[in-house]
Design a protein around this motif. Structure first.
Motif, PDB file in Angstrom:
ATOM      1  N   GLN A 119       0.849  -1.186   0.000  1.00 36.59           N
ATOM      2  CA  GLN A 119       0.000   0.000   0.000  1.00 36.59           C
ATOM      3  C   GLN A 119       0.890   1.244   0.000  1.00 36.59           C
ATOM      4  O   GLN A 119       1.452   1.620   1.020  1.00 36.59           O
ATOM      5  CB  GLN A 119      -0.934  -0.022   1.197  1.00 36.59           C
ATOM      6  N   VAL A 179      -0.074   4.357  -1.149  1.00 42.32           N
ATOM      7  CA  VAL A 179      -0.824   5.598  -0.916  1.00 42.32           C
ATOM      8  C   VAL A 179      -1.917   5.295   0.113  1.00 42.32           C
ATOM      9  O   VAL A 179      -2.963   4.760  -0.246  1.00 42.32           O
ATOM     10  CB  VAL A 179      -1.452   6.148  -2.214  1.00 42.32           C
ATOM     11  N   GLY A 185      -5.679   5.497  -0.654  1.00 46.01           N
ATOM     12  CA  GLY A 185      -5.662   5.826  -2.078  1.00 46.01           C
ATOM     13  C   GLY A 185      -6.715   5.086  -2.871  1.00 46.01           C
ATOM     14  O   GLY A 185      -7.771   4.705  -2.357  1.00 46.01           O
ATOM     15  N   HIS A 242      -6.888  -0.207  -0.200  1.00 45.70           N
ATOM     16  CA  HIS A 242      -6.800   1.033  -0.956  1.00 45.70           C
ATOM     17  C   HIS A 242      -5.332   1.441  -1.097  1.00 45.70           C
ATOM     18  O   HIS A 242      -4.540   1.227  -0.188  1.00 45.70           O
ATOM     19  CB  HIS A 242      -7.564   2.162  -0.262  1.00 45.70           C
ATOM     20  N   GLY A 243      -5.005   2.032  -2.239  1.00 44.90           N
ATOM     21  CA  GLY A 243      -3.670   2.585  -2.429  1.00 44.90           C
ATOM     22  C   GLY A 243      -2.600   1.587  -2.767  1.00 44.90           C
ATOM     23  O   GLY A 243      -1.407   1.883  -2.596  1.00 44.90           O
ATOM     24  N   TYR A 253      -1.165   2.150  -9.347  1.00 44.71           N
ATOM     25  CA  TYR A 253      -0.405   3.312  -9.805  1.00 44.71           C
ATOM     26  C   TYR A 253       0.686   2.954 -10.812  1.00 44.71           C
ATOM     27  O   TYR A 253       1.209   3.864 -11.474  1.00 44.71           O
ATOM     28  CB  TYR A 253       0.225   4.025  -8.598  1.00 44.71           C
ATOM     29  N   TRP A 301       5.839   6.046 -10.412  1.00 46.46           N
ATOM     30  CA  TRP A 301       5.376   5.169  -9.332  1.00 46.46           C
ATOM     31  C   TRP A 301       6.122   3.826  -9.319  1.00 46.46           C
ATOM     32  O   TRP A 301       6.376   3.253  -8.254  1.00 46.46           O
ATOM     33  CB  TRP A 301       3.873   4.944  -9.439  1.00 46.46           C
TER      34      TRP A 301
END
Length: 313
Positions: free
Chosen positions: A160, A162, A165, A173-174, A179, A239
């Protein structure tokens, strides 16, 4: 010369091959994947292996499976694209084929193939990052495939990066793959094209509308200098470099190998990845830089790697 069979089990096809000790594929067999039935999948794998074994004196079978494979390399605990849940795949296939069978995560098998016969030759510490729909990973440390305590290590795409995110299919999430994957590339290109159509003239000429953009459109447009497509590649490259720098801080590999479908466009982004990685690396200027290389074996890496792991069982 010891021959083994490597099997790359995908959501739509089962690709099998007889692989020699030097990594050469000397024969192949292909079957569709009956994805809705675990029993039919095992039978299709076995059918292809039996066909190949009838033509060659093979010693074992290695299966590369997308999902969580247990520490004994026999049970697929969960697979996102097949109905495998605590599936005793090794036992089922071995009983049908009559040969020793090893099951390995497909990204691990790919990493092993690249380490042994591809871009990782000559290195003892290798991290393979497969950029496709998501991000897969495989790690070789000190010449040994790193699998983790429960066989489920190297799920690199779900770091993870972010907090809070973008939502990921894994439920968090993230995650990194939101990315720096092929899906991220397409999403960014669509966003860029919708926000500034003038910068995406060639991209929109190829795709028609922002929502119709796919990965090949982005690559083709970027090669022709389309600003929106190039910006999408720059986003993913940044990223990707960040994630590699974080992994280097933990694992200190000799090289990173970038594979998967996106690696076919490596000339469009790897130079930026190398520069951004060097700028973000912990202790930069006081430590060697890991090489960042494009994968060499292409779609055959998983087949070659799983066959070699069966040989070394």
């Amino acid at each position: 010369m010891a021959l083994t069979i490597g099997v790359d089990i995908g959501g739509t096809k089962i690709a099998s091959g007889v692989v020699a000790e030097d990594g050469r594929i000397i024969d192949r067999a292909l079957r569709p994947t009956p994805a809705a039935s675990p029993e039919l999948v095992a039978e299709a794998i076995a059918d292809a292996a039996i066909e190949l074994a009838a033509r060659h004196p093979v010693e074992a079978v290695g299966l590369g499976a997308a999902g969580f494979v247990d520490e004994t390399r026999s049970i697929v605990r969960f697979a996102p694209n097949l109905v495998w849940r605590e599936e005793p795949l090794r036992k089922k296939v071995a009983e049908l084929v009559g040969l020793p069978v090893v099951v390995e995560n497909d990204a691990n098998a790919t990493a092993w193939g690249e380490y042994r016969f591809g871009a990782g030759r000559g290195e003892s510490h290798v991290v393979c990052v497969a950029l496709g729909t998501g991000i897969g990973g495989g790690i070789v440390l000190g010449g040994e495939l790193y699998r983790g305590r429960w066989g489920m290590g190297a799920e690199l795409g779900h770091m993870q990066v972010v907090p809070g995110g973008l939502p990921c299919g894994c439920g968090n999430h993230g995650c990194w793959e939101q990315y720096a994957s092929g899906n991220a590339l397409v999403r960014e290109a669509r966003v860029n094209a919708a926000a500034d159509p003038a910068s995406a003239a060639r991209l929109l000429e190829l795709a028609g509308t922002p929502d119709a953009v796919v990965g090949q459109h982005v690559t083709d447009a970027a090669r022709e200098g389309d600003a929106a497509a190039l910006a999408a590649f720059a986003f993913v490259a940044g990223w990707l470099a960040q994630g590699l720098a974080d992994l280097a801080a933990i694992l200190d590999p000799g090289c990173f190998i970038i594979g998967g479908g996106v690696s076919g466009a490596a000339d469009l982004f790897l130079d930026q990845v190398r520069a951004d990685y060097a700028a973000r690396l912990t202790g930069r200027g006081h430590r060697p830089l890991a090489g960042i290389r494009a994968a060499e074996l292409g779609p055959a890496a998983g087949m070659v790697g799983s066959a070699d792991l069966a040989r070394l069982r």
